[in-house]
Design a protein around this motif. Structure first.
Motif, PDB file in Angstrom:
ATOM      1  N   UNK A   1       0.838  -1.191   0.000  1.00 26.95           N
ATOM      2  CA  UNK A   1       0.000   0.000   0.000  1.00 26.95           C
ATOM      3  C   UNK A   1       0.875   1.244   0.000  1.00 26.95           C
ATOM      4  N   UNK A   2       0.398   2.288  -0.682  1.00 30.65           N
ATOM      5  CA  UNK A   2       1.170   3.520  -0.858  1.00 30.65           C
ATOM      6  C   UNK A   2       0.286   4.711  -0.510  1.00 30.65           C
ATOM      7  N   UNK A   3       0.797   5.580   0.348  1.00 28.26           N
ATOM      8  CA  UNK A   3       0.037   6.762   0.766  1.00 28.26           C
ATOM      9  C   UNK A   3       0.826   8.016   0.434  1.00 28.26           C
ATOM     10  N   UNK A   4       0.137   8.998  -0.171  1.00 25.53           N
ATOM     11  CA  UNK A   4       0.730  10.303  -0.444  1.00 25.53           C
ATOM     12  C   UNK A   4      -0.238  11.376   0.033  1.00 25.53           C
ATOM     13  N   UNK A   5       0.249  12.283   0.853  1.00 22.48           N
ATOM     14  CA  UNK A   5      -0.593  13.346   1.382  1.00 22.48           C
ATOM     15  C   UNK A   5      -0.864  14.394   0.300  1.00 22.48           C
ATOM     16  N   UNK A   6      -1.877  15.202   0.555  1.00 20.04           N
ATOM     17  CA  UNK A   6      -2.249  16.282  -0.356  1.00 20.04           C
ATOM     18  C   UNK A   6      -1.086  17.261  -0.562  1.00 20.04           C
ATOM     19  N   UNK A   7      -0.895  17.714  -1.805  1.00 22.42           N
ATOM     20  CA  UNK A   7       0.112  18.742  -2.092  1.00 22.42           C
ATOM     21  C   UNK A   7      -0.326  19.537  -3.317  1.00 22.42           C
ATOM     22  N   UNK A   8       0.253  20.722  -3.474  1.00 23.25           N
ATOM     23  CA  UNK A   8      -0.111  21.610  -4.570  1.00 23.25           C
ATOM     24  C   UNK A   8       0.935  21.540  -5.673  1.00 23.25           C
ATOM     25  N   UNK A   9       0.490  21.683  -6.921  1.00 25.59           N
ATOM     26  CA  UNK A   9       1.459  21.721  -8.004  1.00 25.59           C
ATOM     27  C   UNK A   9       1.627  23.139  -8.556  1.00 25.59           C
ATOM     28  N   UNK A  10       1.171  24.149  -7.788  1.00 34.93           N
ATOM     29  CA  UNK A  10       1.335  25.539  -8.211  1.00 34.93           C
ATOM     30  C   UNK A  10       1.555  26.416  -6.991  1.00 34.93           C
ATOM     31  N   UNK A  11       2.423  27.426  -7.118  1.00 36.65           N
ATOM     32  CA  UNK A  11       2.632  28.386  -6.044  1.00 36.65           C
ATOM     33  C   UNK A  11       1.346  29.170  -5.788  1.00 36.65           C
ATOM     34  N   UNK A  12       1.098  29.471  -4.510  1.00 44.38           N
ATOM     35  CA  UNK A  12       0.000  30.360  -4.159  1.00 44.38           C
ATOM     36  C   UNK A  12       0.364  31.790  -4.552  1.00 44.38           C
ATOM     37  N   UNK A  13      -0.645  32.584  -4.922  1.00 43.06           N
ATOM     38  CA  UNK A  13      -0.408  33.980  -5.300  1.00 43.06           C
ATOM     39  C   UNK A  13      -0.447  34.850  -4.047  1.00 43.06           C
ATOM     40  N   UNK A  14       0.730  35.022  -3.433  1.00 45.98           N
ATOM     41  CA  UNK A  14       0.827  35.814  -2.213  1.00 45.98           C
ATOM     42  C   UNK A  14       0.116  35.136  -1.067  1.00 45.98           C
ATOM     43  N   UNK A  15      -0.536  35.939  -0.229  1.00 46.17           N
ATOM     44  CA  UNK A  15      -1.237  35.384   0.936  1.00 46.17           C
ATOM     45  C   UNK A  15      -2.689  35.042   0.620  1.00 46.17           C
ATOM     46  N   UNK A  16      -3.165  35.461  -0.546  1.00 47.19           N
ATOM     47  CA  UNK A  16      -4.548  35.163  -0.933  1.00 47.19           C
ATOM     48  C   UNK A  16      -4.580  33.818  -1.652  1.00 47.19           C
ATOM     49  N   UNK A  17      -5.111  32.816  -0.989  1.00 50.09           N
ATOM     50  CA  UNK A  17      -5.128  31.463  -1.557  1.00 50.09           C
ATOM     51  C   UNK A  17      -6.504  31.083  -2.095  1.00 50.09           C
ATOM     52  N   UNK A  18      -7.408  32.079  -2.236  1.00 54.20           N
ATOM     53  CA  UNK A  18      -8.746  31.797  -2.744  1.00 54.20           C
ATOM     54  C   UNK A  18      -8.665  31.213  -4.160  1.00 54.20           C
ATOM     55  N   UNK A  19      -9.296  30.107  -4.359  1.00 53.03           N
ATOM     56  CA  UNK A  19      -9.310  29.472  -5.670  1.00 53.03           C
ATOM     57  C   UNK A  19      -8.132  28.561  -5.937  1.00 53.03           C
ATOM     58  N   UNK A  20      -7.147  28.562  -5.021  1.00 54.35           N
ATOM     59  CA  UNK A  20      -5.962  27.741  -5.249  1.00 54.35           C
ATOM     60  C   UNK A  20      -6.230  26.256  -5.035  1.00 54.35           C
ATOM     61  N   UNK A  21      -7.418  25.923  -4.432  1.00 58.64           N
ATOM     62  CA  UNK A  21      -7.690  24.520  -4.171  1.00 58.64           C
ATOM     63  C   UNK A  21      -7.774  23.702  -5.455  1.00 58.64           C
ATOM     64  N   UNK A  22      -8.036  24.361  -6.585  1.00 59.13           N
ATOM     65  CA  UNK A  22      -8.105  23.605  -7.833  1.00 59.13           C
ATOM     66  C   UNK A  22      -6.726  23.128  -8.283  1.00 59.13           C
ATOM     67  N   UNK A  23      -5.678  23.652  -7.667  1.00 56.51           N
ATOM     68  CA  UNK A  23      -4.326  23.211  -8.003  1.00 56.51           C
ATOM     69  C   UNK A  23      -3.773  22.220  -6.971  1.00 56.51           C
ATOM     70  N   UNK A  24      -4.643  21.750  -6.071  1.00 56.67           N
ATOM     71  CA  UNK A  24      -4.226  20.765  -5.087  1.00 56.67           C
ATOM     72  C   UNK A  24      -4.378  19.359  -5.657  1.00 56.67           C
ATOM     73  N   UNK A  25      -3.344  18.557  -5.479  1.00 55.28           N
ATOM     74  CA  UNK A  25      -3.436  17.139  -5.800  1.00 55.28           C
ATOM     75  C   UNK A  25      -3.912  16.442  -4.529  1.00 55.28           C
ATOM     76  N   UNK A  26      -5.053  15.761  -4.587  1.00 56.34           N
ATOM     77  CA  UNK A  26      -5.675  15.256  -3.351  1.00 56.34           C
ATOM     78  C   UNK A  26      -4.878  14.132  -2.706  1.00 56.34           C
TER      79      UNK A  26
END
Length: 804
Positions: free
Chosen positions: A723-748
């Motif tokens: 079995x292999x487990x990988x935690x959630x991570x993003x494949x794109x930098x957040x734009x400053x401190x405003x992370x609104x909408x960045x969830x679409x760049x999260x790999x679940x």
């Protein structure tokens, strides 16, 4: 140089002809359970003549004179055994096998075994894992899948069989990790000869060095190195396997060796063939059906243009285990590859159909190894490769397609064709990249005594590259661009053992030299003359490091290592590659890293029938001038078809801890678990943030159980679960401190499960295996959110003939 080589070749041929026929003693050394013991010592005591067994436990001693002799065998952690033999005219070939009993040292109720080759490597101070491949060679798994179970290692693959692969060690990936085949950089062989192409049955073991790489590999890497060690032994055998499974995937391999006892003449050959349609299902926000009016409908689609094929092999002839050489082999490696391209760097809403890559390579190779050259303790090891590689990028189809696999229709009902006349927006291409490649790895070591050893190693690799394109004008093709890249890495190492071998030290220094030469024909300002625009760079760098270990008890070892590491830019990072959608960057600079490891190893302990080992390692990396994709938020867009590697402005810091636990019971049950938790941070837009597209928390677990005498006497049934487990991570930098909408760049968060079984028939020459991958058909993503295959089934047949 040619004259020197010719003289050397004549010398070895003359030496071979001058050998007199003599008696040979051979056999196999096993433990009490019949398992072969690699690197056991075999000595004719009165003659002081001896050898080590190979990875199959086999040995051969040649040129044994007539008379009575005492043959003695020993192995660390086992008792010794000896036999008296007589050699005369009638006994020109003697076969003598040994079975050794385990010798254990009592510590209350717990016993500690002698060190195996794997344990010996992993207790030298380096943060290293030795991955054994014997069982994997019997299953329908690739070398990359085997590596993915190793602590601190994460395989990053853009899709199915044949897709682009990156190797991540403690978070550092891509070219930051060097890959070798017997010490030769794998990049020399080209994409058609990759780790996925090499059957595990051809591999003796895999050495994974994290952060700090020993001098004998002479590597330019800041993340570490993976060295694939192929079987050296000349045991007469033949192995064939075939595997078939989901997505019309077929993988076959054939390898064998034959050695003539009297002369030592040896023939070795191997071949492989891989194919897959890779037509697995994918989904996501970019997987849509686009109607003529532009309305997008999310769908679950099959990849319809992603087939992959690779074929290749290697053949060598020469001499092994003769007086003048342990190995002298010359041969050829050839490979061919075809790869359909479904999309660009990212999975886009507009898939490709009609863009494909073709690659081929033919390379000559030379291997020479000799222990005790001229004087006792002086060992020489030389591996060389020279040849040509070709790569073709074919993109001339203008038709537009949807993820349904059907042609797109315009609003007027007609088929849509791209105005740029190709799948990629850069326009049609029939580009060809021709490379003359060479690499030679040489190592000279001198063992002063049992406590001191000096090693001098050198690796040279060179690429002479020419680019052309049939889709451009004859005039433009007449004036071709040439691109040359040369690397020289020299290392000097010193090894020390002290305090009754409890303390071990390896200190080394490395000197790196890289030369870049690019000639680009261009028109002058008034377009009346073609002139050469030349870029040239010739630079050198210095690195150094050490690894040390101290065993406070035979079963408890502390390890530490550190290195100032240099990573020279690769050919594709400097010159680009249209086939991989990479733009050139001639001025890209090396990256450097200060790496530190602190670890402890406990075991192996035996308590009655229970055995266990526990290891842990803390690591820290400080990377400057890091080579990667642009750090600005707009630098990673799913619409990008081409990317360019560059030196990132801000320092990256990696810190983390990894742990691994192994448990066995009565040689039937095996369980392993490993975990890696880390951070990899840099500064983006003035804010410290995690580097994107890097998994920071991973866990792997594996369970194995063996049923002996299952259905038939002397048969064996092995069951495997991983079995292999990988935690959630993003494949794109957040734009400053405003992370609104960045969830679409999260790999679940991802959790996948594999199951396998293998059945070994009583004669142990035929093995049948069955594997199920991604049992619960989970959506598994990797590099830049590219989805990987779902549930898949594979059946494999493996047949071996020993003692031909």
């Amino acid at each position: 140089m040619k004259n020197i080589f010719a003289a050397f070749f004549l010398l070895v041929v003359f030496s071979a002809q001058c050998q007199e026929a003599s008696s040979t003693i051979s056999g196999i050394v096993t433990d009490a359970y019949g398992r072969p013991l690699s690197f056991a010592s075999i000595i004719l005591e009165n003659l002081k003549l001896g050898v080590l067994t190979d990875d199959n436990g086999a040995y051969s001693i040649h040129q044994v004179p007539k008379g009575n002799h005492k043959l003695k065998v020993s192995y660390i952690g086992y008792g010794t055994n000896s036999k008296l033999i007589e050699v005369n005219e009638k006994t020109t070939n003697l076969k003598i096998d040994f079975a050794l009993k385990e010798n254990v040292e009592n510590l209350d109720e717990v016993t500690v075994n002698g060190k195996t080759k794997k344990t010996s490597l992993e207790t030298k101070g380096f943060a290293v894992n030795s991955v054994e491949t014997k069982e994997a060679g019997l299953r329908s798994i690739q070398t990359n899948e085997l590596l993915n179970t190793t602590v601190g290692v994460k395989i990053r693959q853009n899709g199915g069989l044949g897709s682009n692969v990156k190797y991540s060690l403690n978070g550092l990936s891509g070219k930051s990790v060097s890959i070798f085949i017997d010490g030769i950089p794998i990049s020399i062989y080209g994409s058609s000869f990759s780790l996925n192409s090499i059957p595990p049955s051809m591999i003796k073991n895999i050495e994974v060095y994290k952060g700090v790489v020993p001098g004998h590999l002479s590597s330019d890497a800041v993340g570490g190195a993976i060295n694939i060690v192929l079987h050296e032994g000349a045991k007469n055998n033949l192995n064939a396997s075939v595997s078939y499974g989901s997505f019309n995937t077929i993988q076959t391999s054939l390898n064998g060796a034959y050695r003539f006892d009297k002369s030592g003449f040896t023939i070795k050959a191997s071949a492989f063939h891989n194919y897959s349609d890779n037509d697995y299902k994918i989904s996501g926000r970019t997987i849509v059906d686009i109607a003529p009016n532009g309305i997008e409908t999310p769908i679950v689609a099959r990849r319809f243009y992603d087939a992959y094929r690779s074929t290749g092999g290697m053949a060598q002839v020469g001499f092994t285990n003769v007086e003048w050489a342990d190995q002298f082999l010359v041969g050829v490696t050839a490979s061919d590859e075809y790869n359909q391209v479904q999309h660009g760097t990212f999975v886009t809403k507009l898939p490709y159909k009609g863009r494909f890559l073709e690659s081929d390579a033919i390379l000559g190779n030379l291997t020479f190894k000799k222990k005790n050259l001229f004087i006792k303790g002086l060992d020489l090891n030389v591996n060389g490769v020279y040849g040509k590689r070709n790569r073709i990028i074919n993109d001339t189809v203008a038709q537009a397609y949807s993820w349904t696999g059907e042609r797109r229709i315009r609003f007027d009902g007609e088929y849509l064709d791209y105005i740029w006349d190709s799948q990629n927006e850069n326009g049609p291409t029939l580009a060809k990249i021709t490379r003359n490649v060479s690499s030679i790895r040489s190592g000279l070591s001198y063992t002063i005594n049992d406590n001191h050893k000096i090693l001098l190693n050198h690796v040279y690799s060179g690429v002479d590259r020419e680019d052309s394109d049939e889709m451009i004008s004859l005039l433009e093709n007449t004036f071709q661009q040439t691109s040359d890249l040369y690397k020289n890495i020299i290392s000097l190492s010193y090894e020390l053992q002290a305090f009754e071998n409890k303390f071990k030290l390896n200190a080394f220094g490395k000197h790196y030299i890289q030369k870049v030469l690019n000639t680009q024909p261009v028109f002058n300002d008034d377009n009346t003359q073609v002139i050469n625009e030349v870029y040239q760079s010739d630079k050198d760098y210095t690195g150094y490091g050490f690894a040390a270990s101290y065993a406070i008890l035979p079963s408890i070892t502390f390890l530490t290592s550190a290195e100032k590491a240099i990573r020279l830019p690769s050919e594709n990072e400097v010159f680009g590659d249209a086939g991989d959608n990479l733009l050139p960057n001639l001025t890209i600079q090396p990256e450097t890293s200060n790496n530190v490891n602190l670890g402890i190893r406990l075991g192996k302990f035996n308590l009655n029938k229970h055995g266990f080992t526990l290891t842990s390692n803390f690591f820290a990396r400080n990377i400057e001038n890091r080579i990667g994709l642009p750090t600005n938020a707009d630098g990673l867009r799913e619409s990008d078809e081409f990317v360019q590697y560059t030196n990132l402005e801000n320092t990256a810091e990696s810190k983390g801890i990894e742990g691994e636990f192994h448990y066995t019971y009565n040689n039937n049950l095996g369980f392993n678990f490993n975990i890696t938790r880390m951070s990899l941070t840099t500064v983006n837009s003035g804010v410290e943030t995690n580097v994107p597209n890097v998994p920071l928390f991973t866990m792997n677990a594996g369970l194995r159980y063996t049923f002996k005498n299952f259905i038939q006497e002397k048969s064996r049934l092995n069951l495997f679960y991983n079995t292999y487990y990988t935690d959630e991570f993003s494949y794109k930098f957040a734009q400053g401190t405003n992370t609104t909408g960045e969830e679409e760049f999260l790999i679940p968060e991802q959790l996948s499960h594999d199951f396998g079984l293998s059945y070994t028939f009583p004669k142990k020459n035929f093995v049948l295996s069955f594997d199920v991958k991604n049992i619960f058909d989970q959506a598994i993503y990797d590099n830049l959110s590219v989805q990987k295959p779902g549930r898949a089934f594979y059946l494999k047949l493996n047949y071996t003939i020993n003692n031909l």
